[in-house]
Write a protein that holds these residues in place. Structure first.
Motif, short mmCIF file in Angstrom:
data_model
loop_
_atom_site.label_atom_id
_atom_site.label_comp_id
_atom_site.label_asym_id
_atom_site.label_seq_id
_atom_site.Cartn_x
_atom_site.Cartn_y
_atom_site.Cartn_z
N TRP A 172 25.00 6.79 76.37
CA TRP A 172 25.69 5.52 76.07
C TRP A 172 26.05 5.45 74.59
CZ3 TRP A 172 28.63 1.62 76.77
CH2 TRP A 172 28.52 0.47 76.02
N THR A 175 29.01 7.45 73.57
CA THR A 175 30.29 7.15 74.21
C THR A 175 31.35 6.92 73.14
OG1 THR A 175 29.11 6.12 76.03
CG2 THR A 175 31.42 5.55 75.83
N SER A 177 34.21 5.41 73.12
CA SER A 177 34.84 4.10 73.01
C SER A 177 33.87 3.02 72.50
CB SER A 177 35.40 3.68 74.37
OG SER A 177 34.36 3.63 75.31
N PHE A 178 32.61 3.36 72.33
CA PHE A 178 31.62 2.40 71.84
C PHE A 178 31.73 2.35 70.31
CE2 PHE A 178 26.86 1.98 70.75
CZ PHE A 178 26.94 0.61 70.63
N ALA A 186 30.53 -7.84 64.25
CA ALA A 186 30.71 -9.08 65.05
C ALA A 186 29.40 -9.81 65.27
CB ALA A 186 31.33 -8.73 66.40
N ARG B 29 30.98 9.52 82.29
CA ARG B 29 32.00 9.05 81.34
C ARG B 29 32.90 8.01 81.99
NH1 ARG B 29 30.03 9.73 76.93
NH2 ARG B 29 29.23 11.77 76.46
N LEU B 32 30.88 4.85 81.50
CA LEU B 32 30.49 4.51 80.13
C LEU B 32 31.70 4.22 79.23
CD1 LEU B 32 27.56 7.05 79.55
CD2 LEU B 32 27.40 4.60 79.98
N GLU B 33 32.77 5.01 79.38
CA GLU B 33 33.93 4.81 78.49
C GLU B 33 34.56 3.43 78.69
OE1 GLU B 33 34.79 6.47 75.92
OE2 GLU B 33 33.68 8.34 76.19
N PRO B 34 34.85 3.00 79.93
CA PRO B 34 35.41 1.64 80.08
C PRO B 34 34.44 0.55 79.61
CG PRO B 34 35.69 2.90 82.10
CD PRO B 34 34.82 3.72 81.21
N ALA B 35 33.13 0.76 79.85
CA ALA B 35 32.15 -0.24 79.40
C ALA B 35 32.16 -0.32 77.87
CB ALA B 35 30.76 0.13 79.90
N GLY B 36 32.20 0.84 77.22
CA GLY B 36 32.25 0.88 75.75
C GLY B 36 33.52 0.22 75.25
N PHE B 37 34.63 0.49 75.93
CA PHE B 37 35.91 -0.08 75.52
C PHE B 37 35.89 -1.61 75.64
CE2 PHE B 37 40.23 -1.56 76.54
CZ PHE B 37 40.89 -1.12 75.40
N LEU B 39 33.25 -3.63 75.66
CA LEU B 39 32.34 -4.20 74.67
C LEU B 39 32.98 -4.18 73.28
CD1 LEU B 39 29.42 -5.23 74.00
CD2 LEU B 39 28.84 -2.86 73.54
N SER B 40 33.55 -3.05 72.92
CA SER B 40 34.15 -2.92 71.59
C SER B 40 35.32 -3.89 71.42
CB SER B 40 34.62 -1.48 71.35
OG SER B 40 33.53 -0.61 71.46
N MET B 43 34.00 -7.32 70.85
CA MET B 43 33.41 -7.42 69.51
C MET B 43 34.49 -7.49 68.44
SD MET B 43 30.19 -7.61 69.81
CE MET B 43 30.08 -8.29 71.44
N LYS B 44 35.58 -6.73 68.62
CA LYS B 44 36.66 -6.75 67.63
C LYS B 44 37.31 -8.13 67.59
CE LYS B 44 37.72 -1.87 67.63
NZ LYS B 44 38.40 -0.81 68.34
#
Lengths: 354, 95
Positions: A172, A175, A177-178, A186, B29, B32-37, B39-40, B43-44
């Motif tokens: 995780w 990742t 995209s994290f 934030a 992936r 995890l990648e969509p979840a990270g996207f 969340l990010s 946050m942005k």
């Protein structure tokens, strides 16, 4: 409904009226406090303390310290105090908004240095035995590599050292995209519910499993007490200071810098091979938060010959607070410290399950 | 074996199999990648709205939340440095 299930329902209803179980009950005094953290010293048993160095417990930064002093008869601290040991523990406290700027160096260098110094001073001992649990163990190991002065021995329980372990948390944090910067800027303090969500991802069916276990054994008061105390602890976490979190994830999880000797503490290179004090690494075979191989790596890299690896069955928390821990782990740790305090037991160098 | 025990055995088997089946999924992936996207991105957006609010507040000549946090942090750091100095003094006296 059969009688034990009926009794379970009544037991749960009765307990619901009593509120949350009381935890962290072993009597202690605050011997130092600074910003949000404090150092507690547990009061001696009535017949006094046995000779030997004090033991300083370093819990994880994101969990409350009282997991090591959960409740009477399920408390590692209570066990040590009953055996006559002088025990200190760091209570990290609850960070507030301004603590977002606290750095990894602040925690791992300044706080630990002060805690070990105060413990040594108030106990009258030149050095202390250190036990770090989970992230607390990682912090203690990093500290011991750079500032060994007051550390007589290092014990780490389920402490991650090799962060590229292919576990879900490692995946995780790696990742692409994290965006770590976005998260920290934030939130300031990285909210603990977010971190807890990551732990739930480790076993998404865990909530159901807990519910069924509760329904199955709620008739058993001893089980119920332990279950509720652990649940209280598990849902009473601490948010992570943003700056510190950023370095922790970036350098340790993503770069795996600790194992590569590429991590630094207050500008000094951290080489785990510089750890020359006796080291005891305890890992748990069913730990899905810190895979045992990740924690056991410490033994391969430390520079001391007096090193012990003990691999026990059980999970990340259960193995430390369960009935089995009282029978096996706690006496094992105590014996190890006593041996290094010059007691007559021989020093045992053992490797299990490797 | 009573009804509850039978059900519990079946549940345990289901839970174990489901957890094993979900394990590679939550590690993949593709999840995890969509979840990270997500969340990010959230946050942005929050960071941007915080920046806009702080800029507006600052334009009135008032200290922003982060200014106050920084000041409090400096005070805490100062306290910590004072304790460091006390320790050094103590060590120097002891020598």
């Amino acid at each position: 409904m059969n009688p034990p299930r009926m009794r379970g329902v009544f037991n749960l209803a009765r307990r619901a009226k009593q509120g949350l179980p009381h935890v962290g009950l072993t009597p202690a005094d605050v011997v130092h406090t600074e910003n949000k953290w404090s150092l507690l010293r547990y009061r001696a048993r009535p017949q006094g303390r046995e000779p030997g160095r004090p033991i300083v417990l370093v819990p994880s930064l994101i969990n409350r310290y009282y997991v090591l002093d959960l409740m009477p008869a399920k408390s590692f601290v209570e066990y040590l105090v009953d055996q006559g040991r002088d025990v200190y523990i760091i209570d990290w406290g609850t960070p507030t908004a301004e603590d977002r700027f606290i750095t990894f160096d602040d925690v791992c260098d300044r706080v630990l240095r002060r805690a070990f110094r105060v413990a040594a001073k108030t106990s009258g001992s030149p050095d202390v035995h250190v036990l770090g649990y989970c992230l607390g163990g990682t912090l203690a190991a990093i500290h011991a590599a750079v500032r060994p002065e007051r550390i007589a021995s290092l014990t780490v329980l389920a402490a991650p050292v090799d962060f590229h372990d292919d576990g879900p948390l490692s995946r995780w944090t790696n990742t692409r995209s994290f965006d770590l910067d976005a998260l920290v800027s934030a939130t300031g303090l990285v909210p603990w519910p977010l971190m807890q969500a990551a732990f739930y991802m480790l076993r998404p069916t865990m909530i159901l499993q807990k519910g069924v276990a509760l329904a199955d054994r709620a008739w058993n008061d001893e089980f119920l007490d332990g279950f509720l105390a652990i649940e209280r602890w598990g849902n009473d976490n601490v948010s992570f200071p943003g700056e510190c979190y950023k370095r922790y994830i970036e350098r340790l999880y993503r770069d795996n810098a600790l194992i590569a000797d590429a991590f630094s503490l207050s500008g000094q290179r951290v080489r785990l091979s510089n750890i020359r004090c006796p080291v005891h690494a305890v890992t748990f075979g069913h730990d899905n938060i810190v895979p045992w191989r990740s924690a056991a790596r410490l033994i391969d890299v430390v520079g001391t010959e007096d090193k012990t690896h003990l691999r026990l069955p059980g999970g990340h928390v259960g193995a430390v607070v369960s009935k089995k821990a009282k029978q096996r782990l706690w006496p094992e740790l105590l014996g190890w410290w006593r041996a290094r305090d010059g007691a007559e037991q021989p020093i045992l160098i053992r490797r299990e399950g490797r | 074996m009573n009804l509850w025990k039978t059900w519990k055995t079946a549940f345990d088997a289901w839970e174990n199999n489901t957890a094993q089946m979900l394990d590679p999924i939550v590690r993949s992936r593709a999840v995890l990648e969509p979840a990270g996207f997500a969340l990010s991105s959230a946050m942005k957006i929050k960071a941007m709205s915080d920046r806009i609010t702080a800029a507006w507040w600052g334009s009135l000549g008032l200290p922003t939340k982060q200014d106050q946090e920084r000041t409090l942090h400096k005070l805490n750091t100062l306290e910590s440095r004072l304790l460091d100095l006390e320790e050094q003094l103590e060590d120097a006296r002891g020598q």
